[in-house]
Design an enzyme around this catalytic site. Structure first.
Site, mmCIF file in Angstrom:
data_model
loop_
_atom_site.group_PDB
_atom_site.id
_atom_site.type_symbol
_atom_site.label_atom_id
_atom_site.label_comp_id
_atom_site.label_asym_id
_atom_site.label_seq_id
_atom_site.Cartn_x
_atom_site.Cartn_y
_atom_site.Cartn_z
ATOM 1 N N LYS A 22 0.515 -1.247 -0.027
ATOM 2 C CA LYS A 22 0.196 -0.058 -0.026
ATOM 3 C C LYS A 22 0.722 1.218 -0.350
ATOM 4 O O LYS A 22 0.282 2.244 -0.791
ATOM 5 C CB LYS A 22 -0.579 -0.223 1.307
ATOM 6 C CG LYS A 22 -1.530 1.385 1.351
ATOM 7 C CD LYS A 22 -2.199 1.395 2.750
ATOM 8 C CE LYS A 22 -2.080 2.000 4.287
ATOM 9 N NZ LYS A 22 -1.319 2.633 4.352
ATOM 10 N N ASN A 23 1.665 1.105 0.870
ATOM 11 C CA ASN A 23 2.361 2.164 1.090
ATOM 12 C C ASN A 23 3.807 2.827 0.083
ATOM 13 O O ASN A 23 4.240 4.061 -0.177
ATOM 14 C CB ASN A 23 3.142 2.613 2.609
ATOM 15 C CG ASN A 23 1.656 2.575 3.775
ATOM 16 O OD1 ASN A 23 0.988 3.458 3.130
ATOM 17 N ND2 ASN A 23 2.618 2.988 4.837
ATOM 18 N N CYS A 116 -4.442 12.393 12.954
ATOM 19 C CA CYS A 116 -5.377 10.967 13.617
ATOM 20 C C CYS A 116 -5.376 10.571 14.898
ATOM 21 O O CYS A 116 -4.195 11.132 15.213
ATOM 22 C CB CYS A 116 -5.207 10.423 12.619
ATOM 23 S SG CYS A 116 -3.399 9.177 12.510
ATOM 24 N N ARG A 121 0.593 14.672 13.647
ATOM 25 C CA ARG A 121 0.948 13.926 11.970
ATOM 26 C C ARG A 121 0.946 15.273 11.418
ATOM 27 O O ARG A 121 0.546 15.545 10.374
ATOM 28 C CB ARG A 121 0.327 12.944 11.441
ATOM 29 C CG ARG A 121 0.074 11.980 12.115
ATOM 30 C CD ARG A 121 -0.145 10.824 11.340
ATOM 31 N NE ARG A 121 -0.271 10.284 10.445
ATOM 32 C CZ ARG A 121 -0.101 8.819 9.804
ATOM 33 N NH1 ARG A 121 -1.013 8.680 9.537
ATOM 34 N NH2 ARG A 121 0.569 8.558 8.500
ATOM 35 N N ASP A 304 4.505 0.292 12.359
ATOM 36 C CA ASP A 304 3.624 -0.281 11.294
ATOM 37 C C ASP A 304 3.519 -1.501 12.528
ATOM 38 O O ASP A 304 2.231 -2.408 12.065
ATOM 39 C CB ASP A 304 3.264 -0.397 9.907
ATOM 40 C CG ASP A 304 3.636 0.940 9.340
ATOM 41 O OD1 ASP A 304 2.599 1.801 10.654
ATOM 42 O OD2 ASP A 304 3.180 0.961 8.376
ATOM 43 N N ARG A 396 -8.962 -0.913 4.350
ATOM 44 C CA ARG A 396 -7.630 0.582 3.720
ATOM 45 C C ARG A 396 -6.406 0.325 3.667
ATOM 46 O O ARG A 396 -5.619 0.393 2.610
ATOM 47 C CB ARG A 396 -7.528 1.865 5.428
ATOM 48 C CG ARG A 396 -8.581 2.714 5.011
ATOM 49 C CD ARG A 396 -8.152 3.506 6.106
ATOM 50 N NE ARG A 396 -7.385 4.028 5.511
ATOM 51 C CZ ARG A 396 -6.034 4.559 6.233
ATOM 52 N NH1 ARG A 396 -6.029 4.694 7.247
ATOM 53 N NH2 ARG A 396 -4.990 4.531 5.700
HETATM 54 N N1 EPU Z 1 6.821 14.498 11.011
HETATM 55 C C1 EPU Z 1 6.500 15.971 11.575
HETATM 56 N N2 EPU Z 1 6.455 16.924 10.643
HETATM 57 C C2 EPU Z 1 6.264 16.449 9.180
HETATM 58 C C3 EPU Z 1 6.252 15.084 8.879
HETATM 59 C C4 EPU Z 1 6.183 14.181 10.239
HETATM 60 O O1 EPU Z 1 6.808 16.249 12.823
HETATM 61 O O2 EPU Z 1 6.377 17.298 8.415
HETATM 62 C C5 EPU Z 1 6.953 13.621 12.514
HETATM 63 C C6 EPU Z 1 4.870 12.663 11.854
HETATM 64 O O3 EPU Z 1 4.435 13.283 13.301
HETATM 65 C C7 EPU Z 1 5.830 10.942 13.069
HETATM 66 C C8 EPU Z 1 7.468 11.050 12.224
HETATM 67 O O4 EPU Z 1 7.659 12.309 11.813
HETATM 68 O O5 EPU Z 1 5.656 11.427 14.503
HETATM 69 C C9 EPU Z 1 6.887 9.866 11.458
HETATM 70 O O6 EPU Z 1 6.533 10.530 10.272
HETATM 71 P P1 EPU Z 1 6.408 10.374 8.862
HETATM 72 O O7 EPU Z 1 5.765 11.451 8.076
HETATM 73 O O8 EPU Z 1 7.316 8.975 8.309
HETATM 74 O O9 EPU Z 1 4.673 9.572 8.226
HETATM 75 P P2 EPU Z 1 3.868 9.516 6.874
HETATM 76 O O10 EPU Z 1 4.583 9.578 5.933
HETATM 77 O O11 EPU Z 1 3.446 10.404 7.344
HETATM 78 C C10 EPU Z 1 4.255 7.151 6.939
HETATM 79 C C11 EPU Z 1 2.670 5.636 6.729
HETATM 80 C C12 EPU Z 1 2.918 4.933 7.456
HETATM 81 C C13 EPU Z 1 3.716 5.232 9.058
HETATM 82 C C14 EPU Z 1 4.899 6.244 8.866
HETATM 83 C C15 EPU Z 1 6.152 5.301 9.860
HETATM 84 C C16 EPU Z 1 2.176 6.097 4.444
HETATM 85 C C17 EPU Z 1 1.674 6.323 3.477
HETATM 86 N N3 EPU Z 1 2.169 6.418 5.541
HETATM 87 O O12 EPU Z 1 3.454 7.810 7.829
HETATM 88 O O13 EPU Z 1 1.705 4.011 7.519
HETATM 89 O O14 EPU Z 1 3.120 4.368 9.904
HETATM 90 O O15 EPU Z 1 5.532 6.058 7.523
HETATM 91 O O16 EPU Z 1 6.430 4.453 9.106
HETATM 92 O O17 EPU Z 1 3.839 6.165 3.687
HETATM 93 C C18 EPU Z 1 0.028 3.090 8.312
HETATM 94 O O18 EPU Z 1 0.033 1.921 7.247
HETATM 95 O O19 EPU Z 1 -0.458 2.110 8.551
HETATM 96 C C19 EPU Z 1 0.812 3.359 8.240
HETATM 97 C C20 EPU Z 1 0.479 4.612 9.224
#
Ligand code: EPU
Length: 417
Positions: A22-23, A116, A121, A304, A396
């Site tokens: 998915k990701n 969320c 996030r 995850d 999802r």
């Molecule tokens: N963060 C910030 N600022 C930003 C972006 C992130 O502070 O601008 C923080 C977040 O709040 C968090 C950390 O950085 O504490 C890591 O977040 P990240 O941005 O890496 O998460 P994401 O990109 O929103 C993706 C996956 C998630 C997975 C995380 C961590 C996708 C679509 N989603 O989320 O997947 O848990 O990376 O590996 O790729 C899932 O599939 O169930 C899922 C939640």
């Protein structure tokens, strides 16, 4: 909403085929926005989040067609630069259109995703990076409005490792003028998969798989045909189910090198794991040993997989500590597991788990994808019946999860609402 009903107590055996990730699929499908032509993707999982992505792209004027697990996307007609609230609120990853839209249409208006259930996030690092590339970025009535006549390469340092943040800026930088350096980038296999696809489209990205990505901007990208990598979290979830039920499962069509931390930790719990090219065989031991886990960005232990391992620790011999360092509220499964008889105490970002002999079936629900998967796992080893509600979250991210578990011998069924 549908429910999943599980009768616990079966030891799972057999073979399960892993779907596309998915990701990886989400950013890769969205990267088609950068191409004036038709891209095709195979091994795309049939999931609610993919449906949301199709709607998001169609709303931008892009032609999207899905047939079984093949998706064709033609962004030649891209003419709208707005991702509305109704679409973004269903899937936070919609924010990934921001970089490509500014790169290709010179502007974007994308609803700000809210928090969320697993954490606030924020997307401040996506926005800071885009501004560093020369975009004007404003927040107006809940929307991010970004524009740039020309994006220019820059040095960007991520304060925190962010998966979608790295992906968004990669997609903006590939069409920027000059050289962009992304430091402290995410190294997740899904980021690598996106970078590989962008390079296949004609982008110039170096350092793929490391935390420093060097992107030399090009004028345009060309269409590609690619297959989506296997879902390491789906594979990890089935691995945990074999360990949990004392079963013997061959997980086929997966990528073992993406699962090193999970394989390492599962071996420490007493499972016998053998690996042969793209097959992982997990034989659960007679007893499950307690281990400690700390979630980290890749190649560390994935957040995850945290909820699934917590179920394992709930019925392990002894005491274990699980520390969640990525999301501040990713223990929403804990209260439900406690209702099933688990002995778990939370202090800040740490869960302390004392293994119990048996979990008991109960009606449960969770507002997060991986938490919902953990409740199915708990149901597989609990006495009597577990009813997992709000299946929407599972749909999802897991393709036909109940059918795959049923084929392994689980007593599990979906009850339509
Ligand atoms: N963060 C910030 N600022 C930003 C972006 C992130 O502070 O601008 C923080 C977040 O709040 C968090 C950390 O950085 O504490 C890591 O977040 P990240 O941005 O890496 O998460 P994401 O990109 O929103 C993706 C996956 C998630 C997975 C995380 C961590 C996708 C679509 N989603 O989320 O997947 O848990 O990376 O590996 O790729 C899932 O599939 O169930 C899922 C939640």
């Amino acid at each position: 909403m549908d429910k999943i009903i599980v009768e616990g107590g079966q030891s799972l055996r057999g073979e399960v085929k892993i779907s596309g990730a998915k990701n990886a699929a989400l950013p890769i499908l969205i990267s088609s926005l950068l191409v004036d032509g038709s891209c095709t993707y195979s091994n795309v999982p049939d999931l609610k989040d993919i449906e949301s992505t199709k709607k998001l792209l169609a709303n931008l004027g892009v032609r999207v067609a899905m047939n079984n697990n093949a998706v064709k996307i033609d962004a030649a007609g891209l003419n709208n630069y707005e991702a509305p609230y109704e679409l973004v609120r269903k899937m936070r990853a919609s924010i990934l259109v921001l970089g490509p839209l500014v790169a290709r249409l010179k502007k974007a208006r994308v609803s700000l995703p809210g928090g969320c259930s697993i954490g606030a996030r924020p997307i401040n690092l996506h926005l800071k990076g885009l501004a560093a590339l020369g975009a004007k970025v404003d927040l107006v009535h809940g929307y991010v409005e970004a524009s740039a006549d020309t994006l220019r390469g820059a040095e960007i340092y991520f304060d925190t490792v962010t998966v979608t943040g790295t992906e968004n800026l990669l997609m903006a930088a590939v069409l920027a003028e000059g050289i962009t350096i992304l430091r402290n980038s995410a190294r997740e296999p899904e980021v690598v998969a996106l970078a590989d696809v962008l390079n296949k489209m004609g982008a110039k990205i170096e350092g793929i798989g490391t935390s420093v990505l060097k992107i030399t901007g090009v004028d345009s990208l060309k269409p590609v045909a690619v297959s989506i990598i296997p879902d390491r979290i789906e594979a990890g979830t089935f691995m945990a189910s074999a360990a949990l039920t004392g079963g013997d499962i061959k997980i086929v069509d997966c990528e073992p090198t993406h699962l090193e931390s999970v394989i390492h930790k599962l071996r420490l719990t007493g499972s016998d794991i053998t690996i042969e090219s793209n097959i992982i065989r997990v034989k659960g031991g007679d007893k499950i040993s307690s281990i400690d886990i700390k979630t980290m960005p890749y190649p560390g232990f994935p957040t995850d997989m945290q909820a699934q391992f917590m179920v394992l620790m709930s019925v392990a011999k002894g005491f274990s500590v699980i520390t969640e360092t990525i999301f501040e509220n990713r223990f929403i499964h804990v209260s439900e597991l406690k209702r099933m008889g688990a002995d778990i105490k939370i202090s800040g970002n740490t869960a302390m788990i004392t293994g119990v002999e048996k979990l008991m079936g109960a009606p449960v629900m969770a507002t997060d994808l991986r938490a919902s998967a953990s409740l199915i796992l708990a149901g597989l080893v609990a006495s009597d019946t577990t009813e997992v509600n709000r299946v929407y979250h599972l749909d999802r991210g897991y393709e036909a999860i109940e059918k795959k578990f049923a084929a392994l011998g689980a007593k599990i069924k979906r009850v339509k609402a």
